[in-house]
Design a protein around this motif. Structure first.
Motif, PDB file in Angstrom:
ATOM      1  N   PHE A  79      -8.525  10.291   1.032  1.00 31.83           N
ATOM      2  CA  PHE A  79      -8.726  10.865   2.362  1.00 31.83           C
ATOM      3  C   PHE A  79      -8.528  12.365   2.265  1.00 31.83           C
ATOM      4  O   PHE A  79      -7.840  12.857   1.359  1.00 31.83           O
ATOM      5  CB  PHE A  79      -7.710  10.267   3.348  1.00 31.83           C
ATOM      6  CG  PHE A  79      -7.738   8.761   3.388  1.00 31.83           C
ATOM      7  CD1 PHE A  79      -8.590   8.083   4.242  1.00 31.83           C
ATOM      8  CD2 PHE A  79      -6.924   8.018   2.531  1.00 31.83           C
ATOM      9  CE1 PHE A  79      -8.632   6.693   4.260  1.00 31.83           C
ATOM     10  CE2 PHE A  79      -6.964   6.632   2.537  1.00 31.83           C
ATOM     11  CZ  PHE A  79      -7.821   5.963   3.406  1.00 31.83           C
TER      12      PHE A  79
ATOM     13  N   TRP B 115      -3.437   4.732  -2.238  1.00 26.98           N
ATOM     14  CA  TRP B 115      -4.275   5.638  -1.477  1.00 26.98           C
ATOM     15  C   TRP B 115      -3.768   7.055  -1.735  1.00 26.98           C
ATOM     16  O   TRP B 115      -2.578   7.258  -2.032  1.00 26.98           O
ATOM     17  CB  TRP B 115      -4.175   5.332   0.026  1.00 26.98           C
ATOM     18  CG  TRP B 115      -4.850   4.044   0.426  1.00 26.98           C
ATOM     19  CD1 TRP B 115      -5.544   3.185  -0.384  1.00 26.98           C
ATOM     20  CD2 TRP B 115      -4.898   3.490   1.747  1.00 26.98           C
ATOM     21  NE1 TRP B 115      -6.016   2.126   0.350  1.00 26.98           N
ATOM     22  CE2 TRP B 115      -5.640   2.283   1.663  1.00 26.98           C
ATOM     23  CE3 TRP B 115      -4.397   3.883   2.987  1.00 26.98           C
ATOM     24  CZ2 TRP B 115      -5.887   1.479   2.771  1.00 26.98           C
ATOM     25  CZ3 TRP B 115      -4.640   3.082   4.095  1.00 26.98           C
ATOM     26  CH2 TRP B 115      -5.382   1.892   3.988  1.00 26.98           C
TER      27      TRP B 115
ATOM     28  N   LEU C 154      -5.503   7.561   8.768  1.00 30.38           N
ATOM     29  CA  LEU C 154      -5.765   6.435   7.862  1.00 30.38           C
ATOM     30  C   LEU C 154      -6.252   5.217   8.654  1.00 30.38           C
ATOM     31  O   LEU C 154      -5.903   5.057   9.824  1.00 30.38           O
ATOM     32  CB  LEU C 154      -4.485   6.057   7.100  1.00 30.38           C
ATOM     33  CG  LEU C 154      -3.797   7.183   6.325  1.00 30.38           C
ATOM     34  CD1 LEU C 154      -2.559   6.637   5.595  1.00 30.38           C
ATOM     35  CD2 LEU C 154      -4.752   7.827   5.325  1.00 30.38           C
TER      36      LEU C 154
ATOM     37  N   LYS D 172     -12.290  12.694  -5.550  1.00 32.32           N
ATOM     38  CA  LYS D 172     -13.178  11.791  -6.312  1.00 32.32           C
ATOM     39  C   LYS D 172     -12.537  11.401  -7.636  1.00 32.32           C
ATOM     40  O   LYS D 172     -12.610  10.253  -8.075  1.00 32.32           O
ATOM     41  CB  LYS D 172     -14.520  12.481  -6.574  1.00 32.32           C
ATOM     42  CG  LYS D 172     -15.438  12.495  -5.362  1.00 32.32           C
ATOM     43  CD  LYS D 172     -16.901  12.625  -5.806  1.00 32.32           C
ATOM     44  CE  LYS D 172     -17.810  12.601  -4.582  1.00 32.32           C
ATOM     45  NZ  LYS D 172     -18.484  13.884  -4.346  1.00 32.32           N
TER      46      LYS D 172
ATOM     47  N   THR E 241      -4.354  11.513  -0.689  1.00 29.86           N
ATOM     48  CA  THR E 241      -5.023  12.579   0.062  1.00 29.86           C
ATOM     49  C   THR E 241      -5.237  13.761  -0.884  1.00 29.86           C
ATOM     50  O   THR E 241      -4.521  13.918  -1.875  1.00 29.86           O
ATOM     51  CB  THR E 241      -4.172  13.085   1.243  1.00 29.86           C
ATOM     52  OG1 THR E 241      -2.994  13.727   0.725  1.00 29.86           O
ATOM     53  CG2 THR E 241      -3.779  11.961   2.178  1.00 29.86           C
TER      54      THR E 241
ATOM     55  N   ASP F 200      -7.430   3.440  -4.752  1.00 27.03           N
ATOM     56  CA  ASP F 200      -8.381   2.571  -4.059  1.00 27.03           C
ATOM     57  C   ASP F 200      -9.208   3.347  -3.052  1.00 27.03           C
ATOM     58  O   ASP F 200     -10.379   3.065  -2.844  1.00 27.03           O
ATOM     59  CB  ASP F 200      -7.635   1.448  -3.333  1.00 27.03           C
ATOM     60  CG  ASP F 200      -7.136   0.403  -4.290  1.00 27.03           C
ATOM     61  OD1 ASP F 200      -7.916  -0.477  -4.649  1.00 27.03           O
ATOM     62  OD2 ASP F 200      -5.974   0.524  -4.710  1.00 27.03           O
ATOM     63  N   ARG F 201      -8.542   4.310  -2.373  1.00 26.22           N
ATOM     64  CA  ARG F 201      -9.250   5.125  -1.383  1.00 26.22           C
ATOM     65  C   ARG F 201      -8.644   6.509  -1.385  1.00 26.22           C
ATOM     66  O   ARG F 201      -7.452   6.679  -1.705  1.00 26.22           O
ATOM     67  CB  ARG F 201      -9.119   4.528   0.026  1.00 26.22           C
ATOM     68  CG  ARG F 201      -9.812   3.181   0.151  1.00 26.22           C
ATOM     69  CD  ARG F 201      -9.875   2.727   1.578  1.00 26.22           C
ATOM     70  NE  ARG F 201     -10.715   3.604   2.409  1.00 26.22           N
ATOM     71  CZ  ARG F 201     -11.096   3.323   3.645  1.00 26.22           C
ATOM     72  NH1 ARG F 201     -10.718   2.185   4.202  1.00 26.22           N
ATOM     73  NH2 ARG F 201     -11.834   4.156   4.348  1.00 26.22           N
TER      74      ARG F 201
ATOM     75  N   LEU G 276     -10.052   8.625  -7.410  1.00 23.39           N
ATOM     76  CA  LEU G 276     -10.642   7.279  -7.415  1.00 23.39           C
ATOM     77  C   LEU G 276     -10.874   6.804  -8.850  1.00 23.39           C
ATOM     78  O   LEU G 276     -10.648   5.642  -9.178  1.00 23.39           O
ATOM     79  CB  LEU G 276     -11.974   7.288  -6.659  1.00 23.39           C
ATOM     80  CG  LEU G 276     -11.903   7.532  -5.154  1.00 23.39           C
ATOM     81  CD1 LEU G 276     -13.301   7.704  -4.576  1.00 23.39           C
ATOM     82  CD2 LEU G 276     -11.179   6.375  -4.454  1.00 23.39           C
TER      83      LEU G 276
ATOM     84  N   THR H 213       0.845  -1.203   0.000  1.00 26.96           N
ATOM     85  CA  THR H 213       0.000   0.000   0.000  1.00 26.96           C
ATOM     86  C   THR H 213       0.875   1.247   0.000  1.00 26.96           C
ATOM     87  O   THR H 213       1.806   1.367   0.794  1.00 26.96           O
ATOM     88  CB  THR H 213      -0.912   0.011   1.247  1.00 26.96           C
ATOM     89  OG1 THR H 213      -1.677  -1.188   1.249  1.00 26.96           O
ATOM     90  CG2 THR H 213      -1.855   1.212   1.219  1.00 26.96           C
TER      91      THR H 213
ATOM     92  N   ARG I   7      -1.691  -1.124  -4.066  1.00 22.75           N
ATOM     93  CA  ARG I   7      -2.919  -0.514  -3.554  1.00 22.75           C
ATOM     94  C   ARG I   7      -2.587   0.959  -3.312  1.00 22.75           C
ATOM     95  O   ARG I   7      -1.777   1.271  -2.429  1.00 22.75           O
ATOM     96  CB  ARG I   7      -3.369  -1.215  -2.278  1.00 22.75           C
ATOM     97  CG  ARG I   7      -4.685  -0.674  -1.752  1.00 22.75           C
ATOM     98  CD  ARG I   7      -5.273  -1.588  -0.689  1.00 22.75           C
ATOM     99  NE  ARG I   7      -4.476  -1.582   0.526  1.00 22.75           N
ATOM    100  CZ  ARG I   7      -4.962  -1.860   1.745  1.00 22.75           C
ATOM    101  NH1 ARG I   7      -6.239  -2.186   1.877  1.00 22.75           N
ATOM    102  NH2 ARG I   7      -4.193  -1.835   2.798  1.00 22.75           N
TER     103      ARG I   7
END
Ligand SMILES: NC(=O)c1ccc[n+]([C@@H]2O[C@H](COP(=O)([O-])OP(=O)(O)OC[C@H]3O[C@@H](n4cnc5c(N)ncnc54)[C@H](OP(=O)(O)O)[C@@H]3O)[C@@H](O)[C@H]2O)c1
Length: 323
Positions: free
Chosen positions: A205, A184, A211, A194, A186, A202-203, A197, A158, A182
């Motif tokens: 923040f 992620w 996290l 958005k 911010t 994957d995500r 993504l 990640t 993976r």
């Protein structure tokens, strides 16, 4: 030739020194060649130059730009490598203490033509669009080395990208997703989060948000504003790869205790070698990656592109087409 160049510099008003106008054509000289550019792209580096960072005032006027793709004197379609080693340097050019980037000592790529050391290019894959090729020289090359050479993360690991919207950040997300990490990210802005993504994160923040679990590596280009969060987000033994400090290079807390106690690695990363640029171009072609482009405009309208970057509005790369 038409070019976007720095005529003067201002730390607080970088656009005031930008001129889009005529500059003399470069002339080929022994050991150097002229590339006729078809497309070029903007980097935050160009804004730093207008602010007076990294470009001494006695070198003005200077044509800006590190990213570009075009046609060489033999008719080959090429991607320009922006790292210019000093005469006689052998090996990884990013480790040459006297290396420069285009637009620091030699005129850059935001122009109809650019003069570069002969062979300081990689082949543009035939099927690759000019707009894609023009994105790769700087932000994408930097992202490639950060992830694949310097992070030490294996597929399945990640990786957190600080600041989703930038040129380096979007490249990191797209490259990492394509390689099986993976990813992620911010962002200060919900809409840019958005979009992250949509391009493979994957995500996402909010900036500074805690996290759900600690990550293997953090890709840092924001600097002071996100440094503490980067340190806190890593698992013990994790790695911060840092290649920029857009928000400043003096964080309120250096977090030295956490860095040694958690046995973190902090790895500086700058650009990449010509070999890595060639590998990047092949990877992008083979995986069918289309770099996220914020906007495409003719070079004549370069001022609009610079304004978007200065205002922090970009998501992906700002590309200029060159007629
Ligand atoms: N070392 C190298 O070889 C190398 C190569 C390329 C770039 N760089 C450096 O890397 C940095 C990014 O370059 P770029 O061309 O990708 O720039 P850019 O397109 O202008 O991106 C700026 C990024 O910073 C984030 N950001 C800016 N200010 C912030 C703040 N105060 N708080 C949180 N996030 C902030 C933005 O994220 P959100 O808006 O989504 O929050 C965005 O991701 C620059 O400093 C550049 O000089 C270094």
């Amino acid at each position: 030739m038409l070019a976007a160049y720095a005529a003067s510099q201002s730390a607080s008003d970088p656009l005031s020194g930008l001129v889009v106008g005529e500059r003399p054509d470069p002339e080929a000289r022994p050991g150097w060649e002229v590339v006729d550019l078809r497309a070029a792209a903007l980097n935050h580096h160009d804004v730093w130059s207008l602010r007076g960072v990294g470009l001494p005032a006695d070198r003005l006027p200077m044509v800006l730009g590190c990213d570009g793709a075009g046609v060489d004197a033999d008719g080959n379609e090429v991607i320009v490598h922006a790292v210019i080693p000093s005469d006689g340097w052998r090996g990884d050019e990013t480790l040459d203490p006297r290396r420069t980037l285009l637009s620091e000592l030699h005129d850059g790529t935001l122009a109809q033509k650019v003069l570069i050391p002969a062979g300081n290019v990689v082949p543009k894959p035939a099927s690759m669009a000019w707009e894609t090729a023009a994105c790769l020289s700087t932000a994408w090359l930097t992202a490639y080395r950060m992830l694949f050479t310097n992070s030490g993360v294996q597929p399945g690991g990640t990786v957190l990208v600080q600041g989703a919207g930038g040129g380096v950040a979007t490249a990191l997300i797209q490259l990492g997703a394509a390689a099986g990490y993976r990813m992620w990210a911010t962002s200060r802005d919900e809409a840019r989060g958005k979009r992250a993504l949509e391009i493979g994160a994957d995500r996402v923040f909010g900036s500074g948000e805690r996290l759900p679990e600690r990550v293997d590596a953090v890709m840092e280009t924001v600097g002071a504003a996100t440094w503490s969060h980067s340190v806190n987000s890593l698992r013990p033994g994790g790695t911060i790869v840092i290649s920029g400090a857009t928000s400043g290079d003096a964080p309120a807390k250096a977090e030295l205790t956490k860095i040694f106690f958690k046995q973190l690695r902090v790895v500086g990363s700058t650009m990449g070698s010509r070999e890595e640029l060639g590998q990047l171009a092949r990877f992008v072609e083979q995986r069918g990656i289309e770099p996220v482009v914020d906007s495409v405009m003719p070079l004549e309208q370069a001022r609009d592109g610079f304004a978007r970057m200065v205002d922090g509005d970009v998501f992906g790369k700002v590309v200029f087409t060159v007629g």
